[in-house]
Design a protein around this motif. Sequence first.
Motif, PDB file in Angstrom:
ATOM      1  N   GLU A 186     -11.714   0.586   0.281  1.00 48.60           N
ATOM      2  CA  GLU A 186     -11.389  -0.824   0.608  1.00 48.60           C
ATOM      3  C   GLU A 186     -12.816  -1.610   1.046  1.00 48.60           C
ATOM      4  O   GLU A 186     -13.718  -0.861   1.655  1.00 48.60           O
ATOM      5  CB  GLU A 186     -10.691  -0.913   2.166  1.00 48.60           C
ATOM      6  CG  GLU A 186     -10.535  -2.004   2.800  1.00 48.60           C
ATOM      7  CD  GLU A 186      -9.543  -1.627   4.009  1.00 48.60           C
ATOM      8  OE1 GLU A 186      -8.777  -1.031   4.105  1.00 48.60           O
ATOM      9  OE2 GLU A 186     -10.059  -2.255   4.838  1.00 48.60           O
ATOM     10  N   ILE A 208       0.855  -1.236  -0.023  1.00 45.88           N
ATOM     11  CA  ILE A 208       0.147  -0.091   0.025  1.00 45.88           C
ATOM     12  C   ILE A 208       0.718   1.363   0.017  1.00 45.88           C
ATOM     13  O   ILE A 208       0.899   2.027  -1.093  1.00 45.88           O
ATOM     14  CB  ILE A 208      -1.052  -0.055   1.050  1.00 45.88           C
ATOM     15  CG1 ILE A 208      -2.098  -1.096   1.166  1.00 45.88           C
ATOM     16  CG2 ILE A 208      -1.693   1.123   1.205  1.00 45.88           C
ATOM     17  CD1 ILE A 208      -2.762  -1.636   2.391  1.00 45.88           C
ATOM     18  N   THR A 231      -8.569  -6.871   0.137  1.00 51.51           N
ATOM     19  CA  THR A 231      -8.016  -8.101   1.057  1.00 51.51           C
ATOM     20  C   THR A 231      -9.318  -8.869   1.544  1.00 51.51           C
ATOM     21  O   THR A 231      -8.842 -10.082   1.627  1.00 51.51           O
ATOM     22  CB  THR A 231      -7.324  -7.378   2.381  1.00 51.51           C
ATOM     23  OG1 THR A 231      -6.057  -6.730   1.727  1.00 51.51           O
ATOM     24  CG2 THR A 231      -6.944  -8.480   3.078  1.00 51.51           C
ATOM     25  N   LEU A 265      -6.746 -12.491   9.590  1.00 50.83           N
ATOM     26  CA  LEU A 265      -8.013 -13.056   9.085  1.00 50.83           C
ATOM     27  C   LEU A 265      -7.463 -13.982   7.600  1.00 50.83           C
ATOM     28  O   LEU A 265      -6.246 -13.867   7.085  1.00 50.83           O
ATOM     29  CB  LEU A 265      -9.088 -11.934   8.498  1.00 50.83           C
ATOM     30  CG  LEU A 265      -8.533 -10.894   7.450  1.00 50.83           C
ATOM     31  CD1 LEU A 265      -9.229 -11.178   6.150  1.00 50.83           C
ATOM     32  CD2 LEU A 265      -8.462  -9.689   7.867  1.00 50.83           C
ATOM     33  N   LYS A 281      -3.141 -12.485   4.340  1.00 51.25           N
ATOM     34  CA  LYS A 281      -4.500 -12.983   4.675  1.00 51.25           C
ATOM     35  C   LYS A 281      -4.706 -14.230   3.777  1.00 51.25           C
ATOM     36  O   LYS A 281      -4.229 -15.477   3.713  1.00 51.25           O
ATOM     37  CB  LYS A 281      -5.593 -11.920   4.466  1.00 51.25           C
ATOM     38  CG  LYS A 281      -5.256 -10.544   5.201  1.00 51.25           C
ATOM     39  CD  LYS A 281      -4.988 -10.972   6.948  1.00 51.25           C
ATOM     40  CE  LYS A 281      -4.594  -9.752   7.689  1.00 51.25           C
ATOM     41  NZ  LYS A 281      -3.523  -8.905   7.538  1.00 51.25           N
ATOM     42  N   ASP A 304      -8.416  -1.741  -2.070  1.00 43.67           N
ATOM     43  CA  ASP A 304      -7.765  -2.790  -1.219  1.00 43.67           C
ATOM     44  C   ASP A 304      -8.720  -4.093  -1.189  1.00 43.67           C
ATOM     45  O   ASP A 304     -10.112  -3.684  -0.629  1.00 43.67           O
ATOM     46  CB  ASP A 304      -7.751  -2.132   0.113  1.00 43.67           C
ATOM     47  CG  ASP A 304      -6.897  -3.301   1.349  1.00 43.67           C
ATOM     48  OD1 ASP A 304      -7.191  -4.503   0.752  1.00 43.67           O
ATOM     49  OD2 ASP A 304      -6.410  -2.893   2.278  1.00 43.67           O
ATOM     50  N   LEU A 340       4.048 -12.914   6.018  1.00 40.35           N
ATOM     51  CA  LEU A 340       3.669 -11.730   5.890  1.00 40.35           C
ATOM     52  C   LEU A 340       3.756 -11.343   4.264  1.00 40.35           C
ATOM     53  O   LEU A 340       4.862 -11.576   3.926  1.00 40.35           O
ATOM     54  CB  LEU A 340       4.102 -10.741   6.790  1.00 40.35           C
ATOM     55  CG  LEU A 340       3.837 -10.491   8.351  1.00 40.35           C
ATOM     56  CD1 LEU A 340       4.837  -9.731   8.706  1.00 40.35           C
ATOM     57  CD2 LEU A 340       2.447  -9.796   8.355  1.00 40.35           C
ATOM     58  N   CYS A 341       3.161 -10.815   3.623  1.00 41.23           N
ATOM     59  CA  CYS A 341       3.219 -10.399   2.450  1.00 41.23           C
ATOM     60  C   CYS A 341       2.186  -9.533   1.806  1.00 41.23           C
ATOM     61  O   CYS A 341       0.778  -9.464   2.323  1.00 41.23           O
ATOM     62  CB  CYS A 341       3.507 -11.386   1.430  1.00 41.23           C
ATOM     63  SG  CYS A 341       1.992 -12.881   1.240  1.00 41.23           S
TER      64      CYS A 341
HETATM   65  N1  PLP Z   1      -5.410  -4.085   4.222  1.00 40.18           N
HETATM   66  C1  PLP Z   1      -6.354  -4.823   4.828  1.00 40.18           C
HETATM   67  C2  PLP Z   1      -7.694  -4.607   4.793  1.00 40.18           C
HETATM   68  C3  PLP Z   1      -5.942  -5.317   6.232  1.00 40.18           C
HETATM   69  O1  PLP Z   1      -6.801  -6.076   7.040  1.00 40.18           O
HETATM   70  C4  PLP Z   1      -4.244  -5.552   6.557  1.00 40.18           C
HETATM   71  C5  PLP Z   1      -3.899  -6.229   7.574  1.00 40.18           C
HETATM   72  O2  PLP Z   1      -4.769  -6.544   8.597  1.00 40.18           O
HETATM   73  C6  PLP Z   1      -3.570  -4.752   5.695  1.00 40.18           C
HETATM   74  C7  PLP Z   1      -4.125  -4.033   4.524  1.00 40.18           C
HETATM   75  C8  PLP Z   1      -2.111  -4.835   5.966  1.00 40.18           C
HETATM   76  O3  PLP Z   1      -1.407  -5.957   5.681  1.00 40.18           O
HETATM   77  P1  PLP Z   1      -0.225  -6.349   6.524  1.00 40.18           P
HETATM   78  O4  PLP Z   1      -0.594  -6.790   7.760  1.00 40.18           O
HETATM   79  O5  PLP Z   1       0.094  -7.867   5.477  1.00 40.18           O
HETATM   80  O6  PLP Z   1       0.929  -5.438   6.147  1.00 40.18           O
END
Ligand code: PLP
Length: 399
Positions: free
Chosen positions: A155, A91, A186, A337, A209, A184, A218-219
């Motif tokens: 997001e 990000i 995720t 998560l 996740k 985002d 972690l990535c």
């Molecule tokens: N974006 C979202 C929606 C997240 O939930 C998270 C982490 O929980 C991140 C970004 C950041 O990711 P990282 O913990 O892999 O740096």
Amino acid sequence: MTERTNWGKQTIAVATYHDGKQATRPLTIPVLQTATFQVESSEVHGRLFRARDDRIYSRFGHPTLTAAAEKVALLESAEAALIFSSGMAAITTTLFALLRPGDHVVSQREIFSQTFTFLDRLARAYGVETDFADATEPAEIERRIRPETRLLYIETPSNPLLKIVDIEAVAALAGARDLLLLVDSTFASPYLQNPLELGAHLVLHSGTKFLNGHSDVLCGAVAGGRELIGRIQETQFLLGGILDPHAAWLLMRGMRTLGVRVRQQSAQALELARFLESQPQVRRVHYPWLDSSPYVEVARRQMRAGGDVLSFELDGDLATARAFLSALRVIPIATSLGGVESLIEIPAELDFGEEDLGEEAAKESGIAPHLVRLSVGIEDLDDLKADLRRGLEAAARHA
Ligand code: PLP
């Protein structure tokens, strides 16, 4: 690459490594655990260095990472993708690459707390201003667009209230004004939602996740058009947030089961959301696939299932929620998560200091101190349900 773009997502996720013409080759991508590469001559060294080859120096990329990036690009229907050492590295590197002092951003208010802090503090200190809006109302985003606005940031689903933003509607705003739209995604994973197909320019993931899916790496990832990804890659070289070979190999291993994990997790999350909704001690359940969700229509239009995260408010207060969590035996208290194991947390405990866990902070953030967030894994559903019942009994005894 072209043939594979027609494959289904689980076929892409499973597909193994094909490196060419040898009589035999490893079925899976090897880990090239090396920081640098030996080259046959200095001329070749210079040529490959200038071409940013993935066999020169591992901060510029390495073959295991190239394979992982290619898989993410295919999963997101993107021309190209990059893999980072964390979601935050993806990000922040992306935003640093695209923004300059004087630029303006309109961002959804309800984004991952550290992304919010980056935009609100660090980016601001570098001369990039951000206005925050309730992105579930695209008109609220539109109202904040200025002549200096460069980029819209959303997001969806959002954390921890599982709000859904209409990606196509925000993409139409961006398209009409020549702005970039970053999403985002995720909480959905590429298996459930593909923002680029809905008009976004870049899609971001905390690969920690769903992509990896086993809570052991972690990535992060960003995927999009080749030109934008090339610009972000130059910044990634400078900032250095690249994933090391062994972790990239674990990510490749994790991605192979993406479809089966996400399908099972989403089905179990929906079951548990319905179960919690039927319990008298539960005031409210947030899950985008529930008929009671205000976002169900948009969710069903742009996602293939609801994902693994749900949140709920118990009848009571923070102490009730703490009693609930303490009674659980199957589901550990942990933040994250998208992994195969269920995890539970009280979001307000993580985003506020203990003294701020009151009504005021809750009003400002919309996050009640007793809101519980559950990421549903692939354990047997009966065991998860029994654990939640145990929590509810403890909460009732506490109230
Ligand atoms: N974006 C979202 C929606 C997240 O939930 C998270 C982490 O929980 C991140 C970004 C950041 O990711 P990282 O913990 O892999 O740096």
